[in-house]
Write an enzyme that holds these catalytic residues in place. Sequence first.
Site, PDB file in Angstrom:
ATOM      1  N   GLU A  17       0.704  -1.156   0.021  1.00  0.00           N
ATOM      2  CA  GLU A  17       0.009   0.061   0.046  1.00  0.00           C
ATOM      3  C   GLU A  17       0.951   1.384  -0.067  1.00  0.00           C
ATOM      4  OE1 GLU A  17      -2.734   1.595  -0.341  1.00  0.00           O
ATOM      5  OE2 GLU A  17      -4.318   0.255   0.326  1.00  0.00           O
ATOM      6  N   ARG A  97      -7.452  -0.399  13.242  1.00  0.00           N
ATOM      7  CA  ARG A  97      -6.130  -0.232  12.759  1.00  0.00           C
ATOM      8  C   ARG A  97      -5.898   1.203  11.954  1.00  0.00           C
ATOM      9  NH1 ARG A  97      -5.148  -1.222   7.475  1.00  0.00           N
ATOM     10  NH2 ARG A  97      -6.349  -2.890   6.415  1.00  0.00           N
ATOM     11  N   ASN A  99      -5.147   3.055   8.364  1.00  0.00           N
ATOM     12  CA  ASN A  99      -5.364   2.543   7.073  1.00  0.00           C
ATOM     13  C   ASN A  99      -4.533   3.849   6.227  1.00  0.00           C
ATOM     14  OD1 ASN A  99      -5.800   0.315   5.324  1.00  0.00           O
ATOM     15  ND2 ASN A  99      -7.356   1.816   4.157  1.00  0.00           N
ATOM     16  N   ASP A 117     -12.719  -5.812  11.301  1.00  0.00           N
ATOM     17  CA  ASP A 117     -13.635  -6.486  10.536  1.00  0.00           C
ATOM     18  C   ASP A 117     -14.343  -5.696   9.496  1.00  0.00           C
ATOM     19  OD1 ASP A 117     -15.075  -4.821  12.032  1.00  0.00           O
ATOM     20  OD2 ASP A 117     -15.987  -6.284  13.392  1.00  0.00           O
ATOM     21  N   GLU A 118     -13.918  -4.555   9.209  1.00  0.00           N
ATOM     22  CA  GLU A 118     -14.296  -3.691   8.159  1.00  0.00           C
ATOM     23  C   GLU A 118     -15.734  -3.180   8.364  1.00  0.00           C
ATOM     24  OE1 GLU A 118     -13.731  -4.829   4.354  1.00  0.00           O
ATOM     25  OE2 GLU A 118     -11.552  -5.578   4.776  1.00  0.00           O
ATOM     26  N   ASP A 193      -9.897   2.101  -4.114  1.00  0.00           N
ATOM     27  CA  ASP A 193      -8.944   2.042  -2.978  1.00  0.00           C
ATOM     28  C   ASP A 193      -8.067   3.063  -2.798  1.00  0.00           C
ATOM     29  OD1 ASP A 193      -6.906   0.984  -1.091  1.00  0.00           O
ATOM     30  OD2 ASP A 193      -7.036  -0.843  -1.807  1.00  0.00           O
TER      31      ASP A 193
END
Length: 282
Positions: A17, A97, A99, A117-118, A193
């Site tokens: 990423e 977390r 990103n 777990d989004e 993304d």
Amino acid sequence: MTYAYEVAVRAEATLGEGPTWDAAAGRLVWIDILGSRIHTYDPASGGRTIRTTDQHVGAVKPRAAGGFVLNLRDGVALLDPDGGFRWLHHEPVAGRRANDAAVAPDGSLWAGTMRYDEAAGGGTLSRITGDGTVDVVLDDVAVSNGTGWSPDGRLMYYIDSPTRRVDVFDFTDGRAGNRRPLVEIEEGAGFPDGLTVDADGCVWVALWDGGAVRRYTPDGRLDRVIDLPTPRVTACAFGGPDLTDLYVTTARVGLPTPHPVAGSLLVIPGAGKGQPQPTFAG
């Protein structure tokens, strides 16, 4: 026009990423979020470094004072040129977390979070200044991802991946407002993304599970598609001394049979023209 990719760094990153061109050092910085690794790559010499972090790292950006600012699982930290580490903002939240993150024209860091777990509404987007002041801009996102600014600094683009949208905000005096959709990615084309904005103000979007990078004009028209051989394309950024090479990160996580380049850093030479990126004012 046909664009051909090259493998800049062959790797097996679990979740590659955040490519960022570090102009002062003439190198590309990128990360493996779940591998807790910071990578650097010098395209002139081919030189590479890898540094392991103590926890999952969502983004790494150059600092005006040297070193890096890190968006980590438990908050935002500073990494000094001599390797010294200190927290700028420490806020651990169970199950959450860091990103993607980006540096705004005023030098502030816009840092995203998400739940492992989004879960919808479990993530945030915050503005962090060089002195550690934090302002939560969005408190109800799922997977906070790509953020970028128009060349004149008057527009901010943002992705919360499950929405399938690229949204645009008016950006004035370091503040974002008047959120509205710019682009909606159609079913079957993957999820938006990471993103980058080029010198023409066009928005380049990496498509997770879409195996491509797309370029959209400032009015939301699809202008270009660059197909790539692996489905989990995560982010993109222009680099090189003239900012004409498009670097693309990829991931292996969740793929039962990963393509040989999955997890590698790819580059499309001469794909366009990027704009210089600001450094974090801290």
